[in-house]
Design an enzyme around this catalytic site. Structure first.
Site, mmCIF file in Angstrom:
data_model
loop_
_atom_site.group_PDB
_atom_site.id
_atom_site.type_symbol
_atom_site.label_atom_id
_atom_site.label_comp_id
_atom_site.label_asym_id
_atom_site.label_seq_id
_atom_site.Cartn_x
_atom_site.Cartn_y
_atom_site.Cartn_z
ATOM 1 N N PRO A 41 0.830 -1.212 0.000
ATOM 2 C CG PRO A 41 -0.651 -1.516 1.777
ATOM 3 C CD PRO A 41 0.626 -2.028 1.193
ATOM 4 C CD GLU A 42 3.670 3.422 -3.664
ATOM 5 O OE1 GLU A 42 4.113 4.533 -3.289
ATOM 6 O OE2 GLU A 42 4.160 2.772 -4.592
ATOM 7 C CG HIS A 46 -3.421 -14.495 6.270
ATOM 8 N ND1 HIS A 46 -2.548 -15.505 6.612
ATOM 9 C CD2 HIS A 46 -3.758 -14.697 4.978
ATOM 10 C CE1 HIS A 46 -2.359 -16.293 5.548
ATOM 11 N NE2 HIS A 46 -3.084 -15.820 4.548
ATOM 12 N NE ARG A 55 5.084 -10.757 1.724
ATOM 13 C CZ ARG A 55 5.645 -10.200 0.685
ATOM 14 N NH1 ARG A 55 4.892 -9.559 -0.207
ATOM 15 N NH2 ARG A 55 6.939 -10.238 0.510
#
Ligand SMILES: [Zn+2]
Length: 295
Positions: A2-3, A95, A117
């Protein structure tokens, strides 16, 4: 990954759904996302139960829930983090790492931090409601109305580092990720390795304006991301098929001059540029190279 525009989409979504809610309890399902909280999972949960969410703020890619009493929950999405607002009946995500049960404004919904992650994370920032001290060194971003354009341009022009490095330097400007830096530099026709000190005031200003333009456009479209894992606060994919001018277009013709876009390695990632529109800087002589700053 994500930016900034994606993080702003998340912030705005959270603001809409969770401000005014009270956190009734917190479950940490995996310790890693709260690894930066010095009080650990137990302290994290204990500090947040019963707290009222008064606002959702952001600096660069960090966001925080401002709580009553002046504390905050500071978060970063890392590579694959998501903040989801879900009805409690919704099955747990594979997750799911941290669950906040809410009452009040969010009508019994849950706020869920999901991260495959686990490069992202959450921590309680005591006294951090206005600006968490953990991120006080991070500069404002170009979408922040208090961003100092002139100060940025002055600092760029005093530096011997390449302009792309400067765009990614979080103490100078935050939130300009690799994709947006390449796009801004292509639009401004400036090569990323051109040292800041070799840019005219006009060129440095142009780069900043183009970075802001690219980010505003991405924000208007709900953010761009090449990571299929990215999902915004409502669980909708933030991905959109936006046509990028330089990033990811190696070998394709430049939209201005038709020269093939080139890719070079850059800080464990890649830089994409047009070798004609964005002339690489001439090599420095030994004398000037000695003046170059360490980074
Ligand atoms: Zn070109």
């Amino acid at each position: 990954m994500p930016e900034l525009p994606e993080v702003e989409v998340v912030r705005a979504g959270l603001e809409r759904f969770v401000v005014g809610a009270t956190i009734t309890s917190v479950d940490v399902l995996h310790p890693r996302p709260v690894r930066r909280d010095p009080t650990g999972p137990t302290g994290f949960c204990a500090a947040l139960s019963g707290r009222h969410i008064e606002g959702v703020r952001r600096r660069g890619k960090y966001f925080w829930l401002a709580l009553d009493g002046g504390d905050a929950v500071l978060g970063h999405l890392g590579m694959s983090g998501q903040m989801l607002v879900q009805p409690p009946a919704a099955p747990d995500e594979r997750h799911l790492r941290v669950r906040f049960r809410l009452e009040g404004a969010a009508e019994g919904r849950e706020l869920r931090f999901v991260d495959q992650r686990m490069f992202g994370g959450l921590l309680v920032s005591p006294g951090g409601a206005e600006l968490p001290p953990e991120i006080a060194h991070i500069a404002r971003d170009p979408l922040d109305e208090l961003f100092d354009d002139d100060g940025f341009v002055r600092r760029v022009r005093r530096s011997g580092s390449g302009i792309k490095r400067l765009l990614l330097d979080q103490t100078l400007v935050s939130g300009v990720g690799n994709i947006y830096a390449d796009e801004a530099l292509w639009l401004a026709r400036v090569h990323g390795e051109r040292p800041g000190e070799r840019l005219t005031r006009g060129a440095a200003t142009e780069v900043l304006h183009r970075a802001r333009e690219v980010m505003v456009e991405a924000l208007a479209q709900g953010g761009t991301s090449f990571d299929a894992l990215y999902v915004n606060v409502n669980g909708e994919s933030g991905y959109f098929d936006r046509s990028l001018h330089a990033y990811g277009r190696e070998g394709e013709p430049c939209e201005r001059c038709a020269a093939p876009i080139r890719r070079v390695a850059f800080m464990n990632r890649s830089s994409y540029f047009c070798p004609v529109c964005q002339r690489p800087p001439r090599r420095r002589t030994t004398t000037t190279a000695g003046r170059r700053s360490a980074n």
